[in-house]
Design an enzyme around this catalytic site. Structure first.
Site, PDB file in Angstrom:
ATOM      1  N   CYS A   1       5.869   0.230   7.160  1.00  0.00           N
ATOM      2  CA  CYS A   1       5.451   1.391   6.365  1.00  0.00           C
ATOM      3  C   CYS A   1       6.622   1.806   5.473  1.00  0.00           C
ATOM      4  O   CYS A   1       7.765   1.849   5.937  1.00  0.00           O
ATOM      5  CB  CYS A   1       5.056   2.526   7.308  1.00  0.00           C
ATOM      6  N   LEU A   2       6.316   2.106   4.225  1.00  0.00           N
ATOM      7  CA  LEU A   2       7.374   2.526   3.303  1.00  0.00           C
ATOM      8  C   LEU A   2       8.019   3.839   3.735  1.00  0.00           C
ATOM      9  O   LEU A   2       9.152   4.120   3.347  1.00  0.00           O
ATOM     10  CB  LEU A   2       6.820   2.634   1.878  1.00  0.00           C
TER      11      LEU A   2
ATOM     12  N   GLN B   1       2.590  10.097   1.148  1.00  0.00           N
ATOM     13  CA  GLN B   1       3.921   9.482   1.223  1.00  0.00           C
ATOM     14  C   GLN B   1       4.797   9.866   0.035  1.00  0.00           C
ATOM     15  O   GLN B   1       6.014   9.709   0.097  1.00  0.00           O
ATOM     16  CB  GLN B   1       3.806   7.962   1.307  1.00  0.00           C
TER      17      GLN B   1
ATOM     18  N   HIS C   1      -3.031   7.316   6.971  1.00  0.00           N
ATOM     19  CA  HIS C   1      -2.086   8.257   6.347  1.00  0.00           C
ATOM     20  C   HIS C   1      -2.802   9.514   5.863  1.00  0.00           C
ATOM     21  O   HIS C   1      -2.280  10.624   5.992  1.00  0.00           O
ATOM     22  CB  HIS C   1      -1.390   7.622   5.138  1.00  0.00           C
TER      23      HIS C   1
ATOM     24  N   GLY D   1       0.831  -1.195   0.000  1.00  0.00           N
ATOM     25  CA  GLY D   1       0.000   0.000   0.000  1.00  0.00           C
ATOM     26  C   GLY D   1       0.864   1.242   0.000  1.00  0.00           C
ATOM     27  O   GLY D   1       2.010   1.216   0.453  1.00  0.00           O
TER      28      GLY D   1
ATOM     29  N   HIS E   1      -4.670   1.243   7.409  1.00  0.00           N
ATOM     30  CA  HIS E   1      -3.342   1.853   7.535  1.00  0.00           C
ATOM     31  C   HIS E   1      -3.221   3.038   6.566  1.00  0.00           C
ATOM     32  O   HIS E   1      -2.752   4.118   6.945  1.00  0.00           O
ATOM     33  CB  HIS E   1      -2.285   0.773   7.237  1.00  0.00           C
ATOM     34  N   GLU E   2      -3.650   2.830   5.313  1.00  0.00           N
ATOM     35  CA  GLU E   2      -3.519   3.888   4.305  1.00  0.00           C
ATOM     36  C   GLU E   2      -4.493   5.039   4.568  1.00  0.00           C
ATOM     37  O   GLU E   2      -4.139   6.202   4.377  1.00  0.00           O
ATOM     38  CB  GLU E   2      -3.702   3.321   2.896  1.00  0.00           C
TER      39      GLU E   2
END
Length: 173
Positions: A95-96, A51, A141, A46, A137-138
């Site tokens: 997380c990226l 991000q 963000h 994701g 999660h996204e």
């Protein structure tokens, strides 16, 4: 398609609530394609628009991880959880924007999400297990919340310090 640089925590843009998307054009479709390319390249399951430094309510995901599985890329614009199960799940999340750091986070096991596709068409789907965790999660963000915000303060501070050190090391390279 273009792989975009991913912001690393701490970055103030990762803590901002994002604006709804109102224009559905070829630029939005291109952003979705670029974000999917960036997510696959990372690799991740994701990626939210903030991000990559775009403060709008959009994320992409594809939680098909098994070898030889058929990819199921999705772009969700203006997503909203409209129902969540009482049953909970714990996943080790990463997380990226927080590379190399993982922690168990408890979230609803299932969620129903409404969103618009890149053409502005309303969509609704129920997600389970990893897909549900990823969607939540996204969406976090998009509200300026990171998975570490679900952790106890000591653990959160430890991870933030590691990321500050990591960013200093990257700057020296």
């Amino acid at each position: 398609m273009t792989v975009k640089p991913i912001l690393i925590h701490p970055d103030p843009r990762l803590k901002k609530a994002c604006a709804p998307i109102t224009v559905f054009d070829k630029n939005l479709a291109q952003l979705a394609d670029d974000m999917l390319e960036t997510m696959y390249d990372a690799p991740g399951v994701g990626l939210a628009a903030p991000q990559v430094g775009v403060l709008t309510r959009m994320f992409v995901m594809d939680c098909v991880k098994e070898e030889g599985g058929t990819p199921e890329p999705m772009a969700l614009i203006n997503p909203k959880v409209v129902w969540e199960s009482e049953e909970r799940n714990v996943y080790e999340e990463g997380c990226l924007s927080i590379p190399g750091q993982y922690a168990d986070v408890e979230r609803p096991k299932m969620v129903r999400v409404t969103w618009q596709d890149v053409n502005g068409v309303a969509q609704e789907q129920e997600f389970d297990e990893l897909w549900a965790t990823c969607a939540q999660h996204e969406i976090d963000h998009l509200d300026g919340t990171l998975f570490i915000d679900h952790l106890k303060p000591m653990k959160r501070q430890m991870i933030t310090r590691k990321m500050q050190k990591y960013k200093r090391e990257l700057a020296r390279e």
